[in-house]
Design a protein around this motif. Sequence first.
Motif: not given
Length: 153
Positions: A32, A36, A46, A49, A78-79
Amino acid sequence: MTTIERTAYPRFKQYPDPKELAQFYTPTGEEIQLVKSRTKSHEGFFSFMVMLKSFQRLGYFPHPECVPEAVIKHLRSSLKLQDWVKAIPSERQRYTYQKAIREYLGVKPYDKDVQKLIAILVAAEAEVKDHPADLINVALYGIGEGAIRTPCV
Protein backbone atom coordinates in the motif's frame (compact mmCIF):
# COMPACT_ATOMS: atom_id res chain seq x y z
CA MET A 1 -5.84 -31.51 -23.34
CA THR A 2 -3.80 -29.07 -25.40
CA THR A 3 -0.08 -28.54 -24.98
CA ILE A 4 -0.51 -25.12 -23.39
CA GLU A 5 -2.92 -26.53 -20.78
CA ARG A 6 -0.22 -28.97 -19.66
CA THR A 7 2.37 -26.26 -19.07
CA ALA A 8 3.03 -24.11 -16.05
CA TYR A 9 1.55 -21.03 -17.70
CA PRO A 10 -0.57 -19.57 -14.91
CA ARG A 11 -4.07 -18.19 -15.39
CA PHE A 12 -6.65 -16.59 -13.14
CA LYS A 13 -9.36 -18.72 -11.62
CA GLN A 14 -12.59 -17.09 -12.71
CA TYR A 15 -14.20 -17.84 -9.34
CA PRO A 16 -11.50 -17.88 -6.65
CA ASP A 17 -12.63 -18.90 -3.20
CA PRO A 18 -12.44 -16.47 -0.24
CA LYS A 19 -9.32 -18.17 1.15
CA GLU A 20 -7.46 -17.71 -2.15
CA LEU A 21 -8.60 -14.10 -2.42
CA ALA A 22 -7.34 -13.36 1.09
CA GLN A 23 -4.07 -15.22 0.61
CA PHE A 24 -3.05 -13.91 -2.80
CA TYR A 25 -4.88 -10.65 -3.33
CA THR A 26 -4.93 -8.83 0.01
CA PRO A 27 -2.41 -5.98 -0.13
CA THR A 28 0.21 -5.70 2.58
CA GLY A 29 1.04 -2.44 4.34
CA GLU A 30 4.32 -2.28 2.42
CA GLU A 31 2.52 -2.70 -0.90
CA ILE A 32 0.00 0.00 0.00
CA GLN A 33 2.85 2.41 0.85
CA LEU A 34 4.63 1.59 -2.41
CA VAL A 35 1.52 2.19 -4.50
CA LYS A 36 0.62 5.39 -2.64
CA SER A 37 4.13 6.72 -3.27
CA ARG A 38 3.84 6.09 -7.02
CA THR A 39 0.31 7.35 -7.73
CA LYS A 40 -1.64 10.59 -7.46
CA SER A 41 -5.31 9.56 -7.71
CA HIS A 42 -7.73 6.90 -6.46
CA GLU A 43 -7.92 5.43 -9.96
CA GLY A 44 -4.14 5.32 -10.29
CA PHE A 45 -3.79 3.77 -6.84
CA PHE A 46 -6.37 1.09 -7.56
CA SER A 47 -5.20 0.19 -11.06
CA PHE A 48 -1.57 0.01 -9.88
CA MET A 49 -2.59 -2.31 -7.03
CA VAL A 50 -4.60 -4.55 -9.38
CA MET A 51 -1.56 -4.79 -11.65
CA LEU A 52 0.80 -5.52 -8.75
CA LYS A 53 -1.33 -8.26 -7.21
CA SER A 54 -2.03 -9.78 -10.65
CA PHE A 55 1.66 -9.84 -11.53
CA GLN A 56 2.58 -11.36 -8.17
CA ARG A 57 0.07 -14.14 -8.71
CA LEU A 58 0.64 -14.85 -12.41
CA GLY A 59 4.20 -13.74 -13.11
CA TYR A 60 3.12 -11.60 -16.05
CA PHE A 61 0.90 -8.60 -16.67
CA PRO A 62 -2.52 -9.68 -17.92
CA HIS A 63 -4.64 -7.16 -19.75
CA PRO A 64 -6.53 -5.26 -17.03
CA GLU A 65 -9.89 -6.29 -18.48
CA CYS A 66 -8.94 -9.96 -17.96
CA VAL A 67 -8.75 -9.67 -14.16
CA PRO A 68 -11.74 -11.54 -12.69
CA GLU A 69 -14.44 -9.44 -11.09
CA ALA A 70 -13.98 -11.36 -7.81
CA VAL A 71 -10.37 -10.14 -7.58
CA ILE A 72 -11.40 -6.57 -8.38
CA LYS A 73 -14.16 -6.65 -5.74
CA HIS A 74 -11.82 -8.15 -3.13
CA LEU A 75 -9.16 -5.51 -3.74
CA ARG A 76 -11.73 -2.71 -3.78
CA SER A 77 -13.10 -3.94 -0.46
CA SER A 78 -9.64 -4.46 1.08
CA LEU A 79 -8.65 -0.93 0.12
CA LYS A 80 -12.02 0.56 1.13
CA LEU A 81 -12.56 2.14 -2.30
CA GLN A 82 -15.88 3.15 -3.83
CA ASP A 83 -17.39 1.27 -6.78
CA TRP A 84 -16.79 4.23 -9.10
CA VAL A 85 -12.99 3.91 -8.78
CA LYS A 86 -11.76 2.33 -12.01
CA ALA A 87 -9.28 -0.56 -12.15
CA ILE A 88 -8.12 -0.01 -15.72
CA PRO A 89 -5.15 2.31 -16.24
CA SER A 90 -4.35 4.33 -19.34
CA GLU A 91 -1.67 2.96 -21.67
CA ARG A 92 0.82 5.45 -20.28
CA GLN A 93 -0.02 4.46 -16.71
CA ARG A 94 0.30 0.76 -17.60
CA TYR A 95 3.82 1.30 -18.89
CA THR A 96 4.81 3.38 -15.84
CA TYR A 97 3.26 0.94 -13.36
CA GLN A 98 4.80 -2.10 -15.07
CA LYS A 99 8.23 -0.52 -14.79
CA ALA A 100 7.68 0.31 -11.09
CA ILE A 101 6.36 -3.18 -10.31
CA ARG A 102 9.31 -4.87 -12.04
CA GLU A 103 11.69 -2.62 -10.11
CA TYR A 104 9.94 -3.36 -6.79
CA LEU A 105 9.95 -7.12 -7.40
CA GLY A 106 13.41 -7.26 -9.00
CA VAL A 107 12.16 -8.59 -12.33
CA LYS A 108 13.63 -7.68 -15.71
CA PRO A 109 11.38 -7.50 -18.78
CA TYR A 110 11.69 -10.13 -21.47
CA ASP A 111 14.28 -8.90 -23.95
CA LYS A 112 16.83 -10.23 -26.46
CA ASP A 113 19.27 -11.30 -23.71
CA VAL A 114 16.57 -13.33 -21.97
CA GLN A 115 15.45 -14.75 -25.31
CA LYS A 116 19.02 -16.02 -25.90
CA LEU A 117 19.17 -17.50 -22.40
CA ILE A 118 15.87 -19.32 -22.88
CA ALA A 119 17.05 -20.66 -26.23
CA ILE A 120 20.15 -22.08 -24.52
CA LEU A 121 18.07 -23.63 -21.71
CA VAL A 122 15.58 -25.21 -24.10
CA ALA A 123 18.30 -26.47 -26.48
CA ALA A 124 20.11 -28.17 -23.60
CA GLU A 125 16.91 -29.82 -22.36
CA ALA A 126 15.88 -30.83 -25.88
CA GLU A 127 18.74 -33.33 -25.80
CA VAL A 128 16.88 -35.33 -23.14
CA LYS A 129 13.26 -34.22 -23.55
CA ASP A 130 11.21 -34.22 -26.71
CA HIS A 131 7.64 -33.38 -25.76
CA PRO A 132 6.68 -29.75 -26.55
CA ALA A 133 4.95 -29.25 -23.19
CA ASP A 134 8.13 -30.32 -21.37
CA LEU A 135 10.19 -27.81 -23.35
CA ILE A 136 7.64 -25.04 -22.77
CA ASN A 137 7.86 -25.75 -19.06
CA VAL A 138 11.66 -25.56 -19.21
CA ALA A 139 11.35 -22.09 -20.75
CA LEU A 140 8.75 -20.96 -18.22
CA TYR A 141 10.53 -22.39 -15.18
CA GLY A 142 13.83 -21.01 -16.46
CA ILE A 143 12.26 -17.57 -16.48
CA GLY A 144 10.67 -17.98 -13.05
CA GLU A 145 13.64 -19.57 -11.37
CA GLY A 146 16.16 -16.84 -12.00
CA ALA A 147 16.67 -16.41 -15.70
CA ILE A 148 15.10 -12.96 -15.58
CA ARG A 149 14.76 -12.30 -11.87
CA THR A 150 17.27 -10.06 -10.17
CA PRO A 151 17.87 -9.76 -6.44
CA CYS A 152 15.54 -7.40 -4.61
CA VAL A 153 17.41 -4.34 -3.50
